[in-house]
Scaffold this active site. Sequence first.
Site, mmCIF file in Angstrom:
data_model
loop_
_atom_site.group_PDB
_atom_site.id
_atom_site.type_symbol
_atom_site.label_atom_id
_atom_site.label_comp_id
_atom_site.label_asym_id
_atom_site.label_seq_id
_atom_site.Cartn_x
_atom_site.Cartn_y
_atom_site.Cartn_z
ATOM 1 N N HIS A 212 0.799 -1.233 0.000
ATOM 2 C CA HIS A 212 0.000 0.000 0.000
ATOM 3 C C HIS A 212 0.827 1.276 0.000
ATOM 4 O O HIS A 212 0.291 2.373 -0.159
ATOM 5 C CB HIS A 212 -1.019 0.005 1.154
ATOM 6 N N THR A 251 -4.159 -19.185 4.731
ATOM 7 C CA THR A 251 -4.602 -19.163 3.328
ATOM 8 C C THR A 251 -4.133 -17.878 2.663
ATOM 9 O O THR A 251 -4.247 -16.789 3.237
ATOM 10 C CB THR A 251 -6.138 -19.275 3.257
ATOM 11 N N CYS A 337 -0.855 15.816 18.513
ATOM 12 C CA CYS A 337 -2.007 16.432 19.167
ATOM 13 C C CYS A 337 -3.266 15.579 19.087
ATOM 14 O O CYS A 337 -4.182 15.743 19.872
ATOM 15 C CB CYS A 337 -2.287 17.806 18.574
HETATM 16 C C1 LIG Z 1 4.201 2.019 6.576
HETATM 17 C C2 LIG Z 1 5.440 1.501 7.134
HETATM 18 C C3 LIG Z 1 5.445 0.311 7.867
HETATM 19 C C4 LIG Z 1 4.186 -0.466 8.142
HETATM 20 O O1 LIG Z 1 3.716 -1.078 6.969
HETATM 21 P P1 LIG Z 1 2.295 -1.795 6.935
HETATM 22 O O2 LIG Z 1 2.294 -2.518 5.629
HETATM 23 O O3 LIG Z 1 1.296 -0.692 6.978
HETATM 24 O O4 LIG Z 1 2.206 -2.714 8.095
HETATM 25 C C5 LIG Z 1 6.651 -0.140 8.349
HETATM 26 N N1 LIG Z 1 7.795 0.535 8.147
HETATM 27 C C6 LIG Z 1 7.829 1.684 7.442
HETATM 28 C C7 LIG Z 1 9.128 2.373 7.230
HETATM 29 C C8 LIG Z 1 6.655 2.208 6.915
HETATM 30 O O5 LIG Z 1 6.696 3.346 6.237
#
Ligand SMILES: *Cc1c(COP(=O)(O)O)cnc(C)c1O
Length: 413
Positions: A212, A251, A337
């Site tokens: 993502h 899975t 915040c």
């Molecule tokens: C976003 C991020 C994660 C976490 O990744 P996920 O796929 O959301 O669990 C870990 N390390 C770094 C450097 C990130 O930018």
Amino acid sequence: MNPSKNPIYLDNAATTRCDPRVVEAMFPYFSEKFGNAGSRNHRFGWEAEDAIEQAREQCAAVIGAQAKEVVFTSGATESNNLAVKGAAEIYARAPQGQRGRGHIVTVAHEHKAVLDPVHRLEREGFDATFISPPPDGVITAAMVEAAIRPDTILVSVMWANNELGTINEVPEIGRLCHSKEIIFHTDATQWVGKMPTNVEADCIDLLSWSAHKIYGPKGVGGLYVRRRKPRVRLEALQDGGGQERGMRSGTHNVTGIVGFGKACELCRDEADAERPRLLALRTKLERELTSRLDVTQVNGHATRRIPGTANISFAFVEGESLMMGVREIACSSGSACTSASLEPSYVLKSLGIGDEMAHSSLRLSMGRWTTAEEIDRAISLIEGAVNHLRKLSPLYDLHKEGVDISKIVWQTH
Ligand SMILES: *Cc1c(COP(=O)(O)O)cnc(C)c1O
């Protein structure tokens, strides 16, 4: 159009929009091709397995690995946990029952998905060193070398920092670890897909990344596990069906994996062209803001950063008011915040940045769909908000009159 309903998205380091071409590749696997890759005796299963193996090739290609060295996970958090805890379990050295089952080297401004697993290992009897970053945020091989001990079993240093975009000396740290026969893990979530990566040339044993952050779907990621020179072994975090060579039972998320593969393929084809475009946008953003607004600083190394990420602090504005003032920009703040604690970003603090400057920082991260017009609009919005807030600041008035604020002795009554 009401701009507040349609903010400018400058939070690509937090997550990215899934590329429509990725969605299209995933689509058939929701319903039409719904098989379980573990079903070895019919077409539905084979179809899913073929799709996963094709995605594995695509994911391996973007990091210069062999397909069978890629383990699919639920994202970089799981990949980091599997790498750090899985390697620590296997490579623990001291005899059973003795305290100190080996030493781990990592960095104070790693992502929590590395820091927290290391803290858990400490509670279980491992020792750990957290390297303090220098003011520019860049971790060098010399710093790692100074932290390594005879009982060090694992080094985990991220490739690019998620808040700053700073780039650590990863190939050099990899070579150092190989020369000392220490397993080297890198959280490359902010790096892979944007910057050229070759686990062979860069001497990496374990590498985490996530779909993502590179225009793929949420909830899927990968862990590269080196198979030769050395053959890296890991203790699994969960037991079950024995998928992913026993390292990650459960899975397969077939749709997610297909999307991850497609996202990696697109990055491989397009990152070379995206880099200079993103760098030009970031340079303009930083140059304009620091020239139009005084006492404004770019955090982290001036140049040694991935192209799309800027982290900027504005003196004499209050963090929460700044976020309110730039509501039309979707970005992150160094001010906590919104959370229960009032502590500002631990990443900025680890660089020695004071609480005031950490609270008044913005992380602005660009991506595939960020336009030059959006950057221009963001510059004027931030400039307007900071100027407005400084008009209300008596300290800023004193600063302009040449008073050194840090030297003021405050009367308490
Ligand atoms: C976003 C991020 C994660 C976490 O990744 P996920 O796929 O959301 O669990 C870990 N390390 C770094 C450097 C990130 O930018």
